[in-house]
Design a protein around this motif. Structure first.
Motif, mmCIF file in Angstrom:
data_model
loop_
_atom_site.group_PDB
_atom_site.id
_atom_site.type_symbol
_atom_site.label_atom_id
_atom_site.label_comp_id
_atom_site.label_asym_id
_atom_site.label_seq_id
_atom_site.Cartn_x
_atom_site.Cartn_y
_atom_site.Cartn_z
ATOM 1 N N GLU A 1 27.818 37.047 29.315
ATOM 2 C CA GLU A 1 29.325 36.771 29.344
ATOM 3 C C GLU A 1 30.499 37.268 29.613
ATOM 4 O O GLU A 1 29.501 38.003 30.774
ATOM 5 N N ASP A 2 31.333 37.360 30.175
ATOM 6 C CA ASP A 2 32.192 37.686 30.580
ATOM 7 C C ASP A 2 32.021 38.138 32.341
ATOM 8 O O ASP A 2 31.956 39.298 32.906
ATOM 9 N N PRO A 3 31.604 36.761 33.127
ATOM 10 C CA PRO A 3 31.891 37.148 33.889
ATOM 11 C C PRO A 3 32.891 37.435 34.691
ATOM 12 O O PRO A 3 33.658 37.809 35.125
ATOM 13 N N ALA A 4 32.121 37.637 36.135
ATOM 14 C CA ALA A 4 32.738 38.729 37.443
ATOM 15 C C ALA A 4 34.404 37.370 38.307
ATOM 16 O O ALA A 4 33.427 36.427 37.997
ATOM 17 N N TYR A 5 35.168 37.558 38.218
ATOM 18 C CA TYR A 5 35.862 36.723 39.159
ATOM 19 C C TYR A 5 35.310 37.476 40.578
ATOM 20 O O TYR A 5 34.274 37.620 40.898
ATOM 21 N N ARG A 6 35.570 35.233 41.159
ATOM 22 C CA ARG A 6 34.852 35.635 42.714
ATOM 23 C C ARG A 6 36.091 34.867 43.519
ATOM 24 O O ARG A 6 36.662 34.399 43.121
ATOM 25 N N ASP A 7 35.014 35.146 44.815
ATOM 26 C CA ASP A 7 35.885 34.085 45.378
ATOM 27 C C ASP A 7 35.125 32.386 45.815
ATOM 28 O O ASP A 7 35.031 32.233 45.463
ATOM 29 N N GLU A 8 36.351 31.984 47.314
ATOM 30 C CA GLU A 8 36.497 30.951 47.023
ATOM 31 C C GLU A 8 34.898 30.399 47.409
ATOM 32 O O GLU A 8 34.816 29.312 47.269
ATOM 33 N N ARG B 1 45.957 50.210 41.747
ATOM 34 C CA ARG B 1 46.309 49.129 41.158
ATOM 35 C C ARG B 1 45.161 48.172 40.511
ATOM 36 O O ARG B 1 44.617 47.595 41.729
ATOM 37 N N ILE B 2 45.847 47.349 39.685
ATOM 38 C CA ILE B 2 44.238 45.817 39.220
ATOM 39 C C ILE B 2 45.651 44.952 38.801
ATOM 40 O O ILE B 2 46.667 44.963 38.026
ATOM 41 N N MET B 3 45.331 43.465 39.138
ATOM 42 C CA MET B 3 46.055 42.684 39.085
ATOM 43 C C MET B 3 44.776 41.585 38.081
ATOM 44 O O MET B 3 43.705 41.014 39.389
ATOM 45 N N ILE B 4 45.139 40.448 37.477
ATOM 46 C CA ILE B 4 44.529 39.893 36.347
ATOM 47 C C ILE B 4 45.122 39.174 35.632
ATOM 48 O O ILE B 4 46.172 39.189 34.791
ATOM 49 N N ASN B 5 44.709 38.030 35.243
ATOM 50 C CA ASN B 5 45.349 37.086 34.920
ATOM 51 C C ASN B 5 45.170 36.738 33.363
ATOM 52 O O ASN B 5 45.835 35.857 32.637
ATOM 53 N N SER B 6 44.240 37.458 32.850
ATOM 54 C CA SER B 6 44.379 36.639 31.273
ATOM 55 C C SER B 6 43.113 38.122 30.656
ATOM 56 O O SER B 6 42.856 39.148 32.315
ATOM 57 N N ASN B 7 43.082 38.450 29.534
ATOM 58 C CA ASN B 7 42.438 40.239 28.884
ATOM 59 C C ASN B 7 41.368 39.987 29.514
ATOM 60 O O ASN B 7 39.955 38.730 29.823
ATOM 61 N N GLY B 8 40.380 40.963 30.273
ATOM 62 C CA GLY B 8 39.567 41.508 30.689
ATOM 63 C C GLY B 8 39.126 42.586 30.356
ATOM 64 O O GLY B 8 39.408 43.362 29.710
ATOM 65 N N TRP B 9 37.577 43.061 32.257
ATOM 66 C CA TRP B 9 37.701 44.257 31.911
ATOM 67 C C TRP B 9 37.603 44.405 34.026
ATOM 68 O O TRP B 9 36.935 43.496 34.119
ATOM 69 N N SER C 1 51.274 33.755 37.964
ATOM 70 C CA SER C 1 49.729 33.395 37.865
ATOM 71 C C SER C 1 48.972 34.337 39.289
ATOM 72 O O SER C 1 49.406 34.222 40.539
ATOM 73 N N LEU C 2 48.566 35.790 38.746
ATOM 74 C CA LEU C 2 48.301 36.720 39.773
ATOM 75 C C LEU C 2 46.788 36.184 40.341
ATOM 76 O O LEU C 2 45.678 36.767 39.653
ATOM 77 N N PRO C 3 46.897 36.542 41.842
ATOM 78 C CA PRO C 3 45.553 36.405 42.324
ATOM 79 C C PRO C 3 44.613 38.099 42.058
ATOM 80 O O PRO C 3 44.981 38.876 41.941
ATOM 81 N N PRO C 4 43.512 37.854 41.443
ATOM 82 C CA PRO C 4 42.338 38.793 40.972
ATOM 83 C C PRO C 4 42.402 39.698 42.343
ATOM 84 O O PRO C 4 42.139 39.786 43.162
ATOM 85 N N ASP C 5 42.630 41.021 41.554
ATOM 86 C CA ASP C 5 43.044 41.898 42.996
ATOM 87 C C ASP C 5 42.699 43.455 42.483
ATOM 88 O O ASP C 5 42.713 43.440 41.415
ATOM 89 N N VAL C 6 42.118 44.416 43.690
ATOM 90 C CA VAL C 6 42.182 45.857 43.133
ATOM 91 C C VAL C 6 42.044 46.494 44.235
ATOM 92 O O VAL C 6 42.316 46.013 45.350
#
Length: 516
Positions: A386-393, A318-326, A297-302
């Protein structure tokens, strides 16, 4: 009277002694005759025979037992070709001992695996000399050994000393049967294996392998995935012979792929040093490397570098994402996102060189990149509904920012001369058609151009430039030239393709040309 008695006694004593002597003499003569007779019964008389009386006696006594007529000695049968083997244990060394071999001429002893009671795959072979050989040793791949083995004697009929099978060196046959031996083995071999579970990958840059079983000390390496197969090595850890549990491998987590591989390597090169591409090779069992695949399971990253927008697109390294997205690109307003300039769909996993077409009319000097889940209608971008952005802690949207006014630049790295006399330039960023020129060195300064390659505006990685290897120096320089004259024709120094500059200095980067 007394004297007469004395003489009578003396005469009697004399007569008795004389009789004893006679008796002894006749006993000696009888013993001599007996010995002569026995000797005569065993051997032919010689030219210097015993006296006539002894010889005739020996002959008379010998004639009682007729002497057998002499016959020719029978020629012994030559030994037959034979192989003898006993039940034994085969361990990690793969050594098999054949008790004895008799070969009528130089030959080969061949060891076969069992295939339903018959000789199957050839495991190994060894030369044997003419005659008998004892405790013949063969070393075979222990992982191909079966519980029953066949040792077969083969002829050496082709090129002497060269094992030719298939070919001339066929099995030796006696009476239409192969000469060989079948025997049982107790296999006590450490079976190398790797067990690794799917896991979350954090920014601490490590994965944990549940267990690694190795027949001997070696290495377990973490490798990225390329179309289902192991690719670049990302990290490695030494392992001991036997079972190793909870093996930690540390690496640069930004190089991870969603699926990765753990591969077992031997330590055949320099002890204690991982010689990738050298003597340290993957451990192979039955022609298959010992390895295991798993999903992280990859930490979301760009990862995105500063770049000009002359091409109408943004290149994201480079982009890392765990599920299909945008992935979306926004203009900047006081450090926050403003207008959306472009968006591109993504599949789950790690991606390189993602290109996002943007509206450059609303671009700002700073742009922001965001990642989104695809939670609404699949394939339709619906942010912010919909399609929320990934967020930090802390709950804030993850923003990855870059500059658009950085200008042209180049990056280099030390390297050996590649195939076809080429060098590789890792990164070239330019806002116009540009020549990537390689110069040799003269006392720390560029001297003359020894090769060049043309690139279009944009971000380019791994640019290959063919050079004049005979003119290369230990230090080389990469310098950017604009393609200002006849398109795709390098016109320098006698032409308009001048060196590009930034703040009054040439845009260039040096590197070392390494020996092999």
């Amino acid at each position: 009277m007394f004297e007469r008695c004395i003489w009578h006694f003396a005469g009697t004593l004399y007569n008795r002694r004389h009789m004893v002597r006679q008796r002894l003499l006749w006993a000696l003569i009888a013993l001599l005759l007996l010995l002569t007779a026995c000797n005569d019964a065993d051997t032919e008389p010689t030219a210097t025979a015993s006296p006539t009386a002894l010889a005739s006696t020996a002959t008379s006594e010998a004639s009682a037992t007729p002497r057998p007529t002499a016959t020719a000695t029978a020629t012994p049968e030559p030994p037959q070709p034979e192989v003898s083997a006993v039940q034994q244990t085969v361990g990690d060394s793969g050594e098999v001992i054949i008790s004895s071999v008799y070969a009528p001429r130089p030959a080969w002893l061949v060891l076969y695996a069992d295939d339903d009671g018959e000789p199957g795959e050839v495991l190994g072979h060894v030369a044997v000399e003419e005659g008998e050989s004892r405790d013949v040793s063969l070393s075979v791949d222990p992982y191909r050994v079966t519980g029953r083995l066949h040792a077969v004697l083969h002829q050496d009929l082709g090129e002497l000393g060269t094992f030719e099978l298939p070919g001339a060196d066929e099995p030796l046959e006696v009476g239409g049967e192969w000469v060989g031996a079948t025997f049982e083995v107790d296999i006590q071999v450490t079976m190398p294996q790797i067990v690794v579970s799917d896991q979350d990958l954090g920014r601490d840059g490590q994965i944990v392998v549940d267990s690694v079983t190795a027949a001997e000390a070696g290495w377990v390496a973490l490798q990225a995935d390329a179309d289902g197969e192991p690719d670049a090595v990302l990290g490695q850890t030494a392992v001991e012979a036997g079972e190793n549990e909870n093996v930690v491998i540390r690496f640069n987590w930004r190089n991870a792929t969603r699926q990765m591989h753990v591969v077992l390597y031997n330590d055949a090169g320099r002890s204690g040093r991982f010689d990738l591409g050298g003597d340290d090779r993957p451990v192979v069992i039955n022609e298959e490397p010992v390895r295991a695949a798993f999903t992280v399971s990859l930490p979301p990253d760009v990862t995105v570098i500063s770049q000009p927008l002359t091409t109408g697109e943004v290149v994201i390294d480079r982009i890392m994402i765990n599920s299909n997205g945008w992935v979306s690109v926004y203009s900047n307003f006081n450090g926050f996102i403003d207008r959306r300039l472009g968006v591109t769909p993504l599949e789950a996993g790690a991606h390189r060189n993602v290109r996002v077409s943007i509206d450059t009319r609303n671009a700002t000097d700073t742009l922001h990149v965001m990642l989104h889940e695809d939670t609404g209608v699949a394939g339709t971008f619906e942010y912010p509904a919909e399609d929320p952005a990934y967020r930090d802690e802390a709950g804030h949207p993850l923003l990855f920012s870059f500059e658009t006014q950085e200008g042209n630049y180049v990056m280099t790295e030390d390297q050996a001369l590649g195939e076809d006399d080429t060098v590789q330039v890792p990164l070239v960023v330019t806002d116009l058609a540009t020549w990537v020129a390689v110069w040799n060195d003269d006392d720390g300064a560029p001297d003359e151009v020894i090769g060049q390659a043309l690139v279009s505006p944009g971000v380019h990685r791994g640019v290959r430039v063919e050079i004049d290897a005979a003119a290369a120096t230990d230090v080389l320089h990469v310098i950017l030239h604009q393609d200002a004259g006849v398109p795709e024709r390098f016109e320098y120094p006698d032409g308009p393709d001048v060196i590009l500059q930034s703040q009054g200095s040439a845009i260039r980067a040096p590197f070392m040309l390494l020996s092999e």
